[in-house]
Design a protein around this motif. Structure first.
Motif, PDB file in Angstrom:
ATOM      1  N   ALA A 290      -5.321   3.234  -4.221  1.00  0.00           N
ATOM      2  CA  ALA A 290      -4.457   2.564  -3.242  1.00  0.00           C
ATOM      3  C   ALA A 290      -3.796   1.326  -3.839  1.00  0.00           C
ATOM      4  O   ALA A 290      -3.212   0.525  -3.125  1.00  0.00           O
TER       5      ALA A 290
ATOM      6  N   ILE B 224      -5.928   1.201   6.635  1.00  0.00           N
ATOM      7  CA  ILE B 224      -5.493   0.602   5.381  1.00  0.00           C
ATOM      8  C   ILE B 224      -6.704   0.451   4.469  1.00  0.00           C
ATOM      9  O   ILE B 224      -7.706  -0.155   4.852  1.00  0.00           O
ATOM     10  N   GLU B 225      -6.627   1.020   3.282  1.00  0.00           N
ATOM     11  CA  GLU B 225      -7.707   0.916   2.299  1.00  0.00           C
ATOM     12  C   GLU B 225      -7.431  -0.315   1.450  1.00  0.00           C
ATOM     13  O   GLU B 225      -6.491  -0.342   0.669  1.00  0.00           O
ATOM     14  N   ASN B 226      -8.207  -1.357   1.631  1.00  0.00           N
ATOM     15  CA  ASN B 226      -7.970  -2.584   0.862  1.00  0.00           C
ATOM     16  C   ASN B 226      -9.233  -3.070   0.161  1.00  0.00           C
ATOM     17  O   ASN B 226      -9.347  -4.229  -0.190  1.00  0.00           O
ATOM     18  N   THR B 227     -10.162  -2.167  -0.061  1.00  0.00           N
ATOM     19  CA  THR B 227     -11.374  -2.500  -0.804  1.00  0.00           C
ATOM     20  C   THR B 227     -11.049  -2.467  -2.290  1.00  0.00           C
ATOM     21  O   THR B 227     -10.548  -1.461  -2.797  1.00  0.00           O
ATOM     22  N   VAL B 228     -11.311  -3.555  -2.971  1.00  0.00           N
ATOM     23  CA  VAL B 228     -11.018  -3.618  -4.406  1.00  0.00           C
ATOM     24  C   VAL B 228     -12.133  -2.941  -5.189  1.00  0.00           C
ATOM     25  O   VAL B 228     -13.299  -2.995  -4.797  1.00  0.00           O
TER      26      VAL B 228
ATOM     27  N   THR C 139      -6.708  -0.520 -11.332  1.00  0.00           N
ATOM     28  CA  THR C 139      -6.548  -0.509  -9.873  1.00  0.00           C
ATOM     29  C   THR C 139      -7.245   0.732  -9.327  1.00  0.00           C
ATOM     30  O   THR C 139      -7.567   1.658 -10.087  1.00  0.00           O
TER      31      THR C 139
ATOM     32  N   GLY D  78       0.814  -1.186   0.000  1.00  0.00           N
ATOM     33  CA  GLY D  78       0.000   0.000   0.000  1.00  0.00           C
ATOM     34  C   GLY D  78       0.856   1.246   0.000  1.00  0.00           C
ATOM     35  O   GLY D  78       2.069   1.195   0.104  1.00  0.00           O
TER      36      GLY D  78
ATOM     37  N   ASN E 292      -5.202  -1.285  -5.207  1.00  0.00           N
ATOM     38  CA  ASN E 292      -5.951  -2.535  -5.103  1.00  0.00           C
ATOM     39  C   ASN E 292      -6.465  -2.872  -6.499  1.00  0.00           C
ATOM     40  O   ASN E 292      -7.083  -2.033  -7.156  1.00  0.00           O
TER      41      ASN E 292
END
Length: 169
Positions: A124, A30-34, A121, A1, A126
């Motif tokens: 971030a 943490i931004e982890n949304t796809v 993507t 990230g 993802n």
């Protein structure tokens, strides 16, 4: 990230530590949304789609180019569009992409649009997961009243490869 500021600029760890201090304790989310495809034009399963159509892709969040090709394929025609090609892709950095296919699609064909994992993507980094949908182009040329109002002096008008003779009212 990566660390992203309020203007969506990437900030290196060294820059962050220089600005905020290396000895302080920070809490990050943490931004982890796809990103996901939320809708498209034509929509999944659409029929009677114009072979000259552009393709509109709407996403759940802002998308940018990853790497690879968007593929538009039927049994008789395959078109690969490099996601970084600005001649065919517009709207990167937004939630809506417009894909200019660049050629007319074949009539009466079932097409599958495939966006492979990583072709797009979010900010971030993802990756979009493998995504695909289908539509069918219309069968033949559709002639409208406006097409018939443009006859030349001989009383003929060309619509695609068809020559139509005006017979009078």
């Amino acid at each position: 990230g990566v660390v992203i500021d309020g203007s969506n600029n990437n900030i290196s760890l060294a820059t962050f530590q220089t600005f905020f201090g290396a000895d302080n304790l920070y809490t990050f989310t943490i931004e982890n949304t796809v990103p996901t495809l939320t809708s498209s034009v034509p929509s999944n399963g659409a029929t009677g789609v114009s072979p000259a159509s552009t393709i509109t892709l709407n996403f759940s969040e802002t998308v940018v180019a990853g790497s690879g090709n968007i593929t538009i394929a039927s049994g008789a025609q395959v078109i690969n569009i490099d996601v970084t090609n600005s001649a065919n892709i517009s709207g990167l950095g937004t939630t809506q992409l417009i894909v200019d296919v660049g050629v007319e699609l074949l009539n009466n064909e079932n097409f599958t649009i495939t966006l492979p994992a990583g072709v797009l993507t979010d900010l971030a980094e993802n990756s979009l997961a493998l995504t695909s949908f289908n539509f069918t182009t219309r069968n033949g040329v559709i002639v409208t009243a406006a097409d018939l109002d443009v006859c030349n002096n001989d009383g003929f008008v060309a619509v695609g490869n068809i020559l139509i003779q005006e017979t009078g009212a």
